[in-house]
Design a protein around this motif. Sequence first.
Motif, PDB file in Angstrom:
ATOM      1  N   GLU A   1       1.396   4.758  -8.148  1.00  0.00           N
ATOM      2  CA  GLU A   1       2.717   4.930  -8.753  1.00  0.00           C
ATOM      3  C   GLU A   1       2.766   5.900  -9.934  1.00  0.00           C
ATOM      4  O   GLU A   1       3.667   6.753  -9.995  1.00  0.00           O
ATOM      5  N   PRO A   2       1.850   5.825 -10.903  1.00  0.00           N
ATOM      6  CA  PRO A   2       1.934   6.752 -12.040  1.00  0.00           C
ATOM      7  C   PRO A   2       1.867   8.225 -11.608  1.00  0.00           C
ATOM      8  O   PRO A   2       2.530   9.077 -12.205  1.00  0.00           O
ATOM      9  N   TYR A   3       1.088   8.508 -10.582  1.00  0.00           N
ATOM     10  CA  TYR A   3       0.931   9.887 -10.115  1.00  0.00           C
ATOM     11  C   TYR A   3       2.124  10.322  -9.264  1.00  0.00           C
ATOM     12  O   TYR A   3       2.471  11.503  -9.236  1.00  0.00           O
ATOM     13  N   ILE A   4       2.746   9.377  -8.572  1.00  0.00           N
ATOM     14  CA  ILE A   4       3.976   9.675  -7.835  1.00  0.00           C
ATOM     15  C   ILE A   4       5.095   9.984  -8.834  1.00  0.00           C
ATOM     16  O   ILE A   4       5.867  10.930  -8.656  1.00  0.00           O
ATOM     17  N   ALA A   5       5.143   9.178  -9.916  1.00  0.00           N
ATOM     18  CA  ALA A   5       6.207   9.340 -10.916  1.00  0.00           C
ATOM     19  C   ALA A   5       6.152  10.703 -11.601  1.00  0.00           C
ATOM     20  O   ALA A   5       7.195  11.302 -11.904  1.00  0.00           O
ATOM     21  N   ASP A   6       4.941  11.203 -11.863  1.00  0.00           N
ATOM     22  CA  ASP A   6       4.859  12.499 -12.567  1.00  0.00           C
ATOM     23  C   ASP A   6       4.718  13.691 -11.618  1.00  0.00           C
ATOM     24  O   ASP A   6       4.510  14.827 -12.050  1.00  0.00           O
ATOM     25  N   GLY A   7       4.842  13.425 -10.319  1.00  0.00           N
ATOM     26  CA  GLY A   7       4.870  14.514  -9.356  1.00  0.00           C
ATOM     27  C   GLY A   7       3.530  15.000  -8.869  1.00  0.00           C
ATOM     28  O   GLY A   7       3.462  15.924  -8.041  1.00  0.00           O
TER      29      GLY A   7
ATOM     30  N   ALA B   1      -3.531   1.249  -3.096  1.00  0.00           N
ATOM     31  CA  ALA B   1      -2.634   0.211  -3.609  1.00  0.00           C
ATOM     32  C   ALA B   1      -1.481   0.892  -4.344  1.00  0.00           C
ATOM     33  O   ALA B   1      -1.681   1.852  -5.095  1.00  0.00           O
ATOM     34  N   GLU B   2      -0.278   0.387  -4.123  1.00  0.00           N
ATOM     35  CA  GLU B   2       0.921   1.019  -4.661  1.00  0.00           C
ATOM     36  C   GLU B   2       0.858   1.198  -6.174  1.00  0.00           C
ATOM     37  O   GLU B   2       1.213   2.264  -6.698  1.00  0.00           O
TER      38      GLU B   2
ATOM     39  N   MET C   1       0.837  -1.179   0.000  1.00  0.00           N
ATOM     40  CA  MET C   1       0.000   0.000   0.000  1.00  0.00           C
ATOM     41  C   MET C   1       0.884   1.245   0.000  1.00  0.00           C
ATOM     42  O   MET C   1       2.097   1.161   0.263  1.00  0.00           O
ATOM     43  N   ALA C   2       0.295   2.385  -0.294  1.00  0.00           N
ATOM     44  CA  ALA C   2       1.040   3.642  -0.315  1.00  0.00           C
ATOM     45  C   ALA C   2       0.181   4.743   0.291  1.00  0.00           C
ATOM     46  O   ALA C   2      -1.004   4.871  -0.027  1.00  0.00           O
ATOM     47  N   VAL C   3       0.798   5.526   1.179  1.00  0.00           N
ATOM     48  CA  VAL C   3       0.134   6.716   1.726  1.00  0.00           C
ATOM     49  C   VAL C   3       0.602   7.901   0.890  1.00  0.00           C
ATOM     50  O   VAL C   3       1.807   8.158   0.781  1.00  0.00           O
ATOM     51  N   VAL C   4      -0.343   8.597   0.291  1.00  0.00           N
ATOM     52  CA  VAL C   4       0.005   9.667  -0.644  1.00  0.00           C
ATOM     53  C   VAL C   4      -0.846  10.908  -0.411  1.00  0.00           C
ATOM     54  O   VAL C   4      -1.965  10.837   0.104  1.00  0.00           O
TER      55      VAL C   4
ATOM     56  N   LEU D   1      -8.911   8.456  -5.077  1.00  0.00           N
ATOM     57  CA  LEU D   1      -7.786   8.966  -5.854  1.00  0.00           C
ATOM     58  C   LEU D   1      -8.075  10.384  -6.350  1.00  0.00           C
ATOM     59  O   LEU D   1      -7.224  11.281  -6.267  1.00  0.00           O
ATOM     60  N   LYS D   2      -9.282  10.586  -6.856  1.00  0.00           N
ATOM     61  CA  LYS D   2      -9.656  11.912  -7.372  1.00  0.00           C
ATOM     62  C   LYS D   2      -9.616  12.958  -6.253  1.00  0.00           C
ATOM     63  O   LYS D   2      -9.132  14.084  -6.455  1.00  0.00           O
ATOM     64  N   ALA D   3     -10.092  12.585  -5.076  1.00  0.00           N
ATOM     65  CA  ALA D   3     -10.087  13.507  -3.951  1.00  0.00           C
ATOM     66  C   ALA D   3      -8.662  13.825  -3.504  1.00  0.00           C
ATOM     67  O   ALA D   3      -8.359  14.956  -3.101  1.00  0.00           O
ATOM     68  N   THR D   4      -7.780  12.827  -3.569  1.00  0.00           N
ATOM     69  CA  THR D   4      -6.384  13.039  -3.183  1.00  0.00           C
ATOM     70  C   THR D   4      -5.709  14.000  -4.152  1.00  0.00           C
ATOM     71  O   THR D   4      -4.989  14.917  -3.731  1.00  0.00           O
ATOM     72  N   LEU D   5      -5.936  13.801  -5.439  1.00  0.00           N
ATOM     73  CA  LEU D   5      -5.370  14.706  -6.437  1.00  0.00           C
ATOM     74  C   LEU D   5      -5.925  16.124  -6.269  1.00  0.00           C
ATOM     75  O   LEU D   5      -5.265  17.104  -6.627  1.00  0.00           O
ATOM     76  N   GLY D   6      -7.117  16.217  -5.715  1.00  0.00           N
ATOM     77  CA  GLY D   6      -7.732  17.521  -5.472  1.00  0.00           C
ATOM     78  C   GLY D   6      -7.353  18.140  -4.137  1.00  0.00           C
ATOM     79  O   GLY D   6      -7.981  19.107  -3.706  1.00  0.00           O
ATOM     80  N   SER D   7      -6.345  17.557  -3.470  1.00  0.00           N
ATOM     81  CA  SER D   7      -5.780  18.109  -2.220  1.00  0.00           C
ATOM     82  C   SER D   7      -6.747  18.067  -1.041  1.00  0.00           C
ATOM     83  O   SER D   7      -6.649  18.891  -0.123  1.00  0.00           O
ATOM     84  N   LEU D   8      -7.669  17.110  -1.040  1.00  0.00           N
ATOM     85  CA  LEU D   8      -8.619  17.011   0.072  1.00  0.00           C
ATOM     86  C   LEU D   8      -8.060  16.244   1.261  1.00  0.00           C
ATOM     87  O   LEU D   8      -8.692  16.198   2.319  1.00  0.00           O
ATOM     88  N   GLY D   9      -6.898  15.609   1.099  1.00  0.00           N
ATOM     89  CA  GLY D   9      -6.311  14.887   2.218  1.00  0.00           C
ATOM     90  C   GLY D   9      -5.364  13.801   1.760  1.00  0.00           C
ATOM     91  O   GLY D   9      -5.075  13.655   0.565  1.00  0.00           O
ATOM     92  N   LEU D  10      -4.881  13.019   2.727  1.00  0.00           N
ATOM     93  CA  LEU D  10      -4.012  11.884   2.444  1.00  0.00           C
ATOM     94  C   LEU D  10      -4.862  10.656   2.155  1.00  0.00           C
ATOM     95  O   LEU D  10      -5.951  10.487   2.705  1.00  0.00           O
TER      96      LEU D  10
END
Length: 297
Positions: A250-256, A245-246, A166-169, A232-241
Amino acid sequence: MARENLNDLMAFVAVARERSFTRAAAQLGVSQSALSHSMKGLEARLGLRLLTRTTRSVSPTEAGERLLRTVTPKVEEIHAALAALTEMREKPAGTVRITAGEHAAEAILMPALERLLPDYPDVSVEVVTDNGLINIVSERYDAGVRLGEQVEKDMVAVRIGPDMRMAVVGSPGYFQGRKKPQAPQDLTEHRCINLRLPTRGGLYAWEFEKAGREVNVRVEGQTVFNSTALILKATLGSLGLAYLAEDKAEPYIADGRLVRVLADWCAPFPGYHLYYPSRRQPTPAFAVLVEALRYRG
Protein backbone atom coordinates in the motif's frame (compact mmCIF):
# COMPACT_ATOMS: atom_id res chain seq x y z
CA MET A 1 10.32 -46.54 43.92
CA ALA A 2 7.70 -44.23 42.33
CA ARG A 3 9.75 -41.11 43.11
CA GLU A 4 12.90 -42.77 41.82
CA ASN A 5 11.13 -43.68 38.55
CA LEU A 6 9.85 -40.12 38.10
CA ASN A 7 13.31 -38.58 38.57
CA ASP A 8 14.87 -41.09 36.18
CA LEU A 9 12.16 -40.55 33.55
CA MET A 10 12.74 -36.79 33.61
CA ALA A 11 16.48 -37.44 33.28
CA PHE A 12 15.82 -39.86 30.39
CA VAL A 13 13.83 -37.20 28.51
CA ALA A 14 16.73 -34.75 28.88
CA VAL A 15 19.29 -37.28 27.58
CA ALA A 16 17.09 -38.44 24.68
CA ARG A 17 16.34 -34.86 23.61
CA GLU A 18 19.91 -33.58 23.88
CA ARG A 19 21.44 -36.77 22.42
CA SER A 20 24.27 -36.19 24.88
CA PHE A 21 25.00 -37.11 28.50
CA THR A 22 27.24 -34.04 28.77
CA ARG A 23 24.58 -31.53 27.71
CA ALA A 24 21.81 -33.29 29.64
CA ALA A 25 23.92 -33.38 32.82
CA ALA A 26 24.64 -29.65 32.50
CA GLN A 27 20.94 -28.95 31.95
CA LEU A 28 19.93 -31.00 35.00
CA GLY A 29 22.77 -29.83 37.21
CA VAL A 30 24.12 -33.32 37.94
CA SER A 31 27.31 -35.20 37.09
CA GLN A 32 27.59 -37.34 33.99
CA SER A 33 28.35 -40.40 36.08
CA ALA A 34 25.24 -39.88 38.23
CA LEU A 35 23.15 -39.45 35.09
CA SER A 36 24.60 -42.59 33.51
CA HIS A 37 23.89 -44.52 36.72
CA SER A 38 20.26 -43.30 36.67
CA MET A 39 19.79 -44.44 33.07
CA LYS A 40 21.25 -47.88 33.77
CA GLY A 41 18.97 -48.22 36.80
CA LEU A 42 15.90 -47.26 34.77
CA GLU A 43 16.78 -49.73 32.00
CA ALA A 44 17.33 -52.46 34.59
CA ARG A 45 13.95 -51.86 36.23
CA LEU A 46 12.15 -51.85 32.87
CA GLY A 47 14.13 -54.77 31.48
CA LEU A 48 14.63 -52.84 28.23
CA ARG A 49 17.50 -51.00 26.59
CA LEU A 50 16.40 -47.38 26.11
CA LEU A 51 19.58 -45.74 24.83
CA THR A 52 22.24 -46.70 22.31
CA ARG A 53 25.59 -45.33 23.44
CA THR A 54 28.72 -44.80 21.35
CA THR A 55 31.93 -42.91 22.10
CA ARG A 56 30.55 -39.87 20.25
CA SER A 57 26.78 -39.92 20.64
CA VAL A 58 23.76 -41.32 22.38
CA SER A 59 20.38 -41.99 20.79
CA PRO A 60 17.10 -43.64 21.82
CA THR A 61 16.39 -47.23 20.82
CA GLU A 62 12.98 -48.14 19.39
CA ALA A 63 11.72 -48.70 22.94
CA GLY A 64 13.33 -45.43 23.99
CA GLU A 65 11.62 -43.52 21.19
CA ARG A 66 8.25 -44.97 22.23
CA LEU A 67 8.84 -44.03 25.85
CA LEU A 68 10.00 -40.55 24.84
CA ARG A 69 6.79 -39.91 22.86
CA THR A 70 4.67 -41.06 25.79
CA VAL A 71 6.51 -39.34 28.62
CA THR A 72 7.54 -36.02 27.05
CA PRO A 73 4.08 -34.34 27.15
CA LYS A 74 3.70 -35.23 30.84
CA VAL A 75 7.17 -33.94 31.70
CA GLU A 76 6.45 -30.71 29.84
CA GLU A 77 3.23 -30.27 31.82
CA ILE A 78 5.16 -30.68 35.07
CA HIS A 79 7.82 -28.18 33.98
CA ALA A 80 5.16 -25.70 32.84
CA ALA A 81 3.24 -25.99 36.11
CA LEU A 82 6.41 -25.46 38.15
CA ALA A 83 7.43 -22.52 35.95
CA ALA A 84 4.02 -20.93 36.41
CA LEU A 85 4.34 -21.23 40.19
CA THR A 86 7.87 -19.85 40.35
CA GLU A 87 6.89 -16.92 38.14
CA MET A 88 3.94 -15.90 40.30
CA ARG A 89 5.28 -12.60 41.50
CA GLU A 90 4.15 -8.99 41.37
CA LYS A 91 5.29 -8.52 37.78
CA PRO A 92 5.45 -11.19 35.06
CA ALA A 93 8.96 -12.39 34.23
CA GLY A 94 10.66 -14.89 31.98
CA THR A 95 11.30 -15.59 28.31
CA VAL A 96 8.66 -16.33 25.67
CA ARG A 97 9.75 -17.94 22.38
CA ILE A 98 7.60 -17.39 19.30
CA THR A 99 8.02 -18.44 15.69
CA ALA A 100 6.35 -16.44 12.93
CA GLY A 101 6.64 -15.68 9.25
CA GLU A 102 8.53 -12.61 8.13
CA HIS A 103 5.40 -10.54 7.40
CA ALA A 104 3.59 -11.49 10.63
CA ALA A 105 6.65 -10.67 12.72
CA GLU A 106 6.99 -7.24 11.13
CA ALA A 107 3.31 -6.28 10.85
CA ILE A 108 1.85 -7.82 14.04
CA LEU A 109 4.49 -8.85 16.58
CA MET A 110 6.79 -5.84 16.46
CA PRO A 111 4.09 -3.19 17.10
CA ALA A 112 2.75 -5.25 20.02
CA LEU A 113 6.21 -5.68 21.54
CA GLU A 114 6.87 -1.95 21.26
CA ARG A 115 3.73 -1.32 23.32
CA LEU A 116 4.23 -4.16 25.82
CA LEU A 117 7.88 -4.50 26.75
CA PRO A 118 8.53 -1.01 28.20
CA ASP A 119 5.91 -1.81 30.90
CA TYR A 120 7.33 -5.28 31.66
CA PRO A 121 11.12 -5.03 32.01
CA ASP A 122 11.40 -8.60 33.35
CA VAL A 123 9.75 -10.15 30.29
CA SER A 124 11.94 -11.21 27.36
CA VAL A 125 10.62 -12.27 23.96
CA GLU A 126 12.53 -14.25 21.34
CA VAL A 127 11.01 -14.08 17.86
CA VAL A 128 12.34 -16.49 15.23
CA THR A 129 11.18 -15.78 11.68
CA ASP A 130 10.43 -18.93 9.72
CA ASN A 131 7.93 -19.17 6.88
CA GLY A 132 7.67 -22.95 7.22
CA LEU A 133 4.88 -24.79 9.02
CA ILE A 134 7.10 -26.11 11.81
CA ASN A 135 6.08 -28.15 14.85
CA ILE A 136 6.20 -25.70 17.76
CA VAL A 137 6.11 -28.49 20.36
CA SER A 138 9.09 -30.45 19.07
CA GLU A 139 11.02 -27.23 18.36
CA ARG A 140 10.27 -25.95 21.89
CA TYR A 141 8.46 -22.74 21.04
CA ASP A 142 5.86 -21.34 23.40
CA ALA A 143 3.67 -20.30 20.47
CA GLY A 144 3.59 -19.73 16.74
CA VAL A 145 1.81 -17.41 14.34
CA ARG A 146 -0.10 -18.63 11.31
CA LEU A 147 -2.99 -17.56 9.13
CA GLY A 148 -6.29 -18.65 10.63
CA GLU A 149 -6.97 -21.30 7.99
CA GLN A 150 -3.61 -22.99 8.70
CA VAL A 151 -3.92 -23.50 12.48
CA GLU A 152 -4.17 -27.13 13.55
CA LYS A 153 -7.40 -28.16 15.28
CA ASP A 154 -5.74 -29.38 18.49
CA MET A 155 -4.22 -25.96 19.19
CA VAL A 156 -5.59 -22.97 21.06
CA ALA A 157 -5.90 -20.15 18.52
CA VAL A 158 -6.10 -16.45 19.40
CA ARG A 159 -6.86 -13.97 16.63
CA ILE A 160 -4.15 -11.29 16.56
CA GLY A 161 -4.84 -9.49 13.29
CA PRO A 162 -7.62 -8.42 10.89
CA ASP A 163 -8.62 -10.22 7.72
CA MET A 164 -6.02 -9.83 4.98
CA ARG A 165 -5.87 -9.33 1.23
CA MET A 166 -3.09 -9.86 -1.26
CA ALA A 167 -2.08 -7.43 -4.01
CA VAL A 168 -0.55 -8.00 -7.44
CA VAL A 169 1.76 -5.09 -8.16
CA GLY A 170 4.35 -3.93 -10.62
CA SER A 171 6.38 -0.78 -11.15
CA PRO A 172 5.39 1.87 -13.74
CA GLY A 173 8.63 1.05 -15.52
CA TYR A 174 7.69 -2.62 -15.81
CA PHE A 175 4.31 -1.75 -17.36
CA GLN A 176 5.82 0.45 -20.06
CA GLY A 177 4.99 -1.25 -23.35
CA ARG A 178 3.08 -4.04 -21.58
CA LYS A 179 -0.65 -4.63 -21.30
CA LYS A 180 -1.92 -4.91 -17.72
CA PRO A 181 -3.47 -8.28 -16.84
CA GLN A 182 -7.26 -8.25 -16.65
CA ALA A 183 -7.67 -11.81 -15.30
CA PRO A 184 -5.35 -14.21 -13.42
CA GLN A 185 -4.75 -16.27 -16.57
CA ASP A 186 -3.14 -13.20 -18.19
CA LEU A 187 -0.24 -13.53 -15.76
CA THR A 188 1.23 -16.25 -17.95
CA GLU A 189 2.11 -13.47 -20.41
CA HIS A 190 4.09 -11.56 -17.75
CA ARG A 191 7.38 -11.89 -15.91
CA CYS A 192 6.49 -12.64 -12.30
CA ILE A 193 8.64 -12.82 -9.18
CA ASN A 194 8.28 -16.19 -7.47
CA LEU A 195 8.36 -17.10 -3.78
CA ARG A 196 10.18 -20.28 -2.77
CA LEU A 197 8.26 -22.25 -0.13
CA PRO A 198 10.43 -23.45 2.77
CA THR A 199 8.47 -26.59 3.69
CA ARG A 200 8.68 -28.55 0.44
CA GLY A 201 10.92 -26.36 -1.65
CA GLY A 202 8.26 -25.67 -4.27
CA LEU A 203 7.14 -22.33 -5.68
CA TYR A 204 4.06 -20.64 -4.27
CA ALA A 205 1.02 -20.64 -6.57
CA TRP A 206 -0.76 -17.27 -6.60
CA GLU A 207 -4.30 -17.63 -5.25
CA PHE A 208 -7.28 -15.68 -6.57
CA GLU A 209 -11.03 -15.63 -5.95
CA LYS A 210 -13.93 -13.75 -7.53
CA ALA A 211 -17.68 -14.36 -7.22
CA GLY A 212 -17.04 -17.73 -5.58
CA ARG A 213 -14.63 -18.87 -8.31
CA GLU A 214 -11.14 -19.84 -7.13
CA VAL A 215 -8.13 -19.78 -9.46
CA ASN A 216 -4.52 -20.72 -8.66
CA VAL A 217 -1.83 -19.62 -11.10
CA ARG A 218 1.72 -20.96 -11.21
CA VAL A 219 3.59 -17.97 -12.54
CA GLU A 220 6.98 -17.80 -14.23
CA GLY A 221 9.75 -15.24 -14.33
CA GLN A 222 13.47 -14.66 -14.08
CA THR A 223 13.71 -14.37 -10.29
CA VAL A 224 12.86 -16.51 -7.26
CA PHE A 225 13.27 -15.41 -3.63
CA ASN A 226 12.40 -16.78 -0.20
CA SER A 227 12.08 -13.31 1.32
CA THR A 228 9.24 -10.83 0.84
CA ALA A 229 11.67 -7.97 1.43
CA LEU A 230 13.72 -9.07 -1.59
CA ILE A 231 10.56 -9.63 -3.65
CA LEU A 232 9.48 -6.06 -2.89
CA LYS A 233 12.92 -4.72 -3.81
CA ALA A 234 12.89 -6.65 -7.08
CA THR A 235 9.41 -5.34 -7.90
CA LEU A 236 10.48 -1.75 -7.31
CA GLY A 237 13.42 -2.48 -9.60
CA SER A 238 11.03 -3.42 -12.45
CA LEU A 239 12.04 -7.10 -12.53
CA GLY A 240 8.43 -8.27 -12.70
CA LEU A 241 5.05 -8.50 -11.01
CA ALA A 242 4.79 -9.51 -7.36
CA TYR A 243 2.10 -11.04 -5.15
CA LEU A 244 2.40 -9.27 -1.79
CA ALA A 245 0.35 -8.69 1.34
CA GLU A 246 -1.79 -5.61 0.72
CA ASP A 247 -0.46 -3.67 3.71
CA LYS A 248 3.11 -4.28 2.50
CA ALA A 249 2.36 -2.86 -0.94
CA GLU A 250 0.00 0.00 0.00
CA PRO A 251 2.61 2.69 0.84
CA TYR A 252 4.28 2.18 -2.55
CA ILE A 253 0.95 2.17 -4.40
CA ALA A 254 0.01 5.42 -2.63
CA ASP A 255 3.18 7.24 -3.72
CA GLY A 256 3.06 5.89 -7.27
CA ARG A 257 6.11 3.63 -7.11
CA LEU A 258 3.92 0.56 -7.65
CA VAL A 259 0.78 0.00 -9.70
CA ARG A 260 -1.87 -2.48 -8.55
CA VAL A 261 -3.68 -4.86 -10.89
CA LEU A 262 -6.27 -7.65 -10.45
CA ALA A 263 -7.62 -6.03 -7.27
CA ASP A 264 -11.10 -7.46 -7.93
CA TRP A 265 -9.60 -10.98 -7.88
CA CYS A 266 -7.94 -10.57 -4.45
CA ALA A 267 -10.59 -11.55 -1.87
CA PRO A 268 -10.13 -11.16 1.91
CA PHE A 269 -9.11 -14.22 3.96
CA PRO A 270 -8.66 -14.95 7.71
CA GLY A 271 -5.71 -13.07 9.19
CA TYR A 272 -3.01 -14.07 11.65
CA HIS A 273 -3.63 -16.15 14.78
CA LEU A 274 -1.33 -16.93 17.69
CA TYR A 275 -1.52 -20.65 18.45
CA TYR A 276 -0.19 -22.88 21.21
CA PRO A 277 -0.88 -26.39 22.66
CA SER A 278 -4.17 -26.70 24.53
CA ARG A 279 -2.42 -28.49 27.40
CA ARG A 280 0.01 -25.63 27.90
CA GLN A 281 -0.11 -23.98 31.34
CA PRO A 282 0.38 -20.28 30.50
CA THR A 283 3.02 -18.42 32.51
CA PRO A 284 2.27 -14.83 33.57
CA ALA A 285 4.74 -13.58 30.96
CA PHE A 286 3.00 -15.56 28.23
CA ALA A 287 -0.43 -14.39 29.42
CA VAL A 288 0.42 -10.68 29.18
CA LEU A 289 1.89 -11.20 25.71
CA VAL A 290 -1.27 -12.94 24.51
CA GLU A 291 -3.39 -10.05 25.78
CA ALA A 292 -1.12 -7.52 24.09
CA LEU A 293 -1.47 -9.39 20.78
CA ARG A 294 -5.21 -10.16 20.97
CA TYR A 295 -7.09 -8.52 18.06
CA ARG A 296 -10.00 -6.35 19.19
CA GLY A 297 -11.04 -4.78 15.89
